[in-house]
Design a protein around this motif. Structure first.
Motif, PDB file in Angstrom:
ATOM      1  N   ARG A 114      16.120   4.005  -6.472  1.00 24.12           N
ATOM      2  CA  ARG A 114      15.359   3.384  -5.395  1.00 24.12           C
ATOM      3  C   ARG A 114      15.360   1.859  -5.475  1.00 24.12           C
ATOM      4  NH1 ARG A 114       9.662   6.255  -5.469  1.00 24.12           N
ATOM      5  NH2 ARG A 114       9.405   4.897  -3.645  1.00 24.12           N
ATOM      6  N   ASP A 156      14.001  -1.053  -2.787  1.00 20.91           N
ATOM      7  CA  ASP A 156      12.895  -0.683  -1.900  1.00 20.91           C
ATOM      8  C   ASP A 156      11.817  -1.767  -1.932  1.00 20.91           C
ATOM      9  OD1 ASP A 156      14.184   1.639  -1.344  1.00 20.91           O
ATOM     10  OD2 ASP A 156      12.532   2.959  -1.902  1.00 20.91           O
ATOM     11  N   PRO A 184      11.837   0.679   2.961  1.00 20.82           N
ATOM     12  CA  PRO A 184      12.974   0.927   2.078  1.00 20.82           C
ATOM     13  C   PRO A 184      14.076  -0.093   2.289  1.00 20.82           C
ATOM     14  CG  PRO A 184      12.227   2.956   3.110  1.00 20.82           C
ATOM     15  CD  PRO A 184      11.513   1.827   3.801  1.00 20.82           C
ATOM     16  N   HIS A 191       6.708   4.104  -1.377  1.00 20.98           N
ATOM     17  CA  HIS A 191       6.801   3.118  -2.462  1.00 20.98           C
ATOM     18  C   HIS A 191       5.806   3.495  -3.551  1.00 20.98           C
ATOM     19  CE1 HIS A 191       6.582  -0.700  -4.590  1.00 20.98           C
ATOM     20  NE2 HIS A 191       7.726  -0.987  -4.026  1.00 20.98           N
TER      21      HIS A 191
END
Length: 363
Positions: free
Chosen positions: A133, A136, A151, A162
């Motif tokens: 991720r 993000d 994102p 998040h």
């Protein structure tokens, strides 16, 4: 970061993708602070810098690669950095840089950051530094009820939340207090950056003010010019000012927002304006209060302020004559003198020449 964010938003409006690089960690005598930013457009334009020059070339190359493949990356420069990059700060320090792709279309948090800063509102951003991720974002803006997750543009997956909990709490805690932090979370390290544009209130629409407004804006202040005299308060004289106000200075100060990041510069050296204004200013929690005038004017001003009921502890906050001793004579030189004192006050500098000082340059 503020100027870079504005440029990135402009590129996006023009349909140009880019890469945004931010310093997320430093070590030793690093040239620039965490949060410093640089962006490179798909057309090769550059705004900002992350190192003062010594590793900007390598970061430029990384930005071009990220723009091409859309995947965020981090890189460490310095003694413990990636040997493949074969570059590091010449000062012997180290820095870690996050490089993110910013798409030309669709919603992106950088536009929200730009809008908030233009309005003078504090904002906190968080970005995941590593793992699936990475890149993000989430943005928290002062006066907003909620911070929405955004994102990173490299994946376009809006379904993932998040990381909250301690990250959200830390962001809320930092709102309105400029600074950065790297916080651990289940998703990996998260870079938290708080931006709160400091205010510079310039009272007196003079030639000195014309020069100081330009320098103040360059230093990142959101500048307001205030004067009660209609003939002098012409917005075209102060194109770098966020606002130009015609009002009695002390009346304006009573109704405007003043905090520890606010600097007040009184350039009128006219008792009709100065005494009621400084009486009001010295009772605020402004971080810096300075007034122009000769030493004789300063002595007379102190007497008048005491007669107005201002206490000795409040008077000790007043910097007058304003500025550092540079031997300034012109309006531009005087503005440099005042700006130098603003920086020294904010950063804890001595104002002395670095030559001969046996102390760290970057404290």
């Amino acid at each position: 970061m503020e100027t870079v964010a504005e440029t990135v938003s402009r590129w996006r409006a023009e349909g140009i993708p880019c890469a945004l690089a931010r310093v997320v960690a430093t070590g030793g005598s690093s040239p620039l602070a965490t949060g410093t930013a640089m962006a490179v457009s798909a057309t090769g334009e550059v705004i900002g810098g992350v190192s003062g020059g010594c590793v900007d070339g390598a970061v430029y190359t990384l930005c071009r690669e990220v723009t091409a493949d859309g995947r965020p990356t981090t890189a460490v420069f310095g003694p413990d950095g990636d040997e493949l990059l074969a570059v590091g700060p010449t000062c012997g320090g180290s820095l870690e840089v996050l490089v993110e792709y910013v798409p030309p279309h669709g919603g992106h948090p950088v536009d929200r950051v730009t809008a908030a800063l233009r309005e003078g509102r504090p904002v906190v951003t968080t970005a995941i530094l590593e793992g699936p991720r990475a890149g993000d974002w989430t943005v928290l803006v002062g006066d907003d009820d909620e911070a929405s997750p955004h994102p990173g543009g490299h994946r376009g997956d809006d379904s993932r939340e998040h990381p909250g909990g301690p990250i959200r709490a830390r962001a809320a805690e930092m709102l309105g207090r400029p600074g950065t932090a790297v916080v651990a979370s289940p998703a990996g390290r998260v870079f938290v950056q708080s931006l709160a544009p400091p205010r510079l209130l310039v009272f007196g629409a003079t030639a000195f003010a014309e020069a100081l407004v330009r320098i103040g804006a360059l230093l990142g202040y959101r500048v307001t010019v205030c004067d009660a005299r209609p003939v002098f308060v012409a917005p075209e004289r102060f194109p770098a000012a966020a606002e130009v106000v015609r009002c009695w200075p002390h009346e304006f100060l009573r109704r405007t927002r003043v905090g520890p990041s606010t600097a007040i510069c009184v350039l009128t050296h006219d008792p009709r304006f100065d005494i009621p204004l400084l009486t009001e200013a010295l009772r605020t929690d402004a971080g810096y209060i300075g007034a122009m005038g000769s030493r004789r004017t300063h002595t007379e001003r102190l007497t008048s302020l005491r007669e107005a009921g201002v206490g000795e502890s409040e008077l000790r906050r007043l910097r007058s004559p304003i500025g550092l001793d540079l031997g300034a004579r012109t309006a531009a030189e005087t503005a440099v003198s005042i700006a130098a004192e603003l920086v020294a006050h904010h950063r804890g500098g001595t104002g002395a020449p670095l030559t001969g000082l046996e102390m760290a340059i970057h404290r």
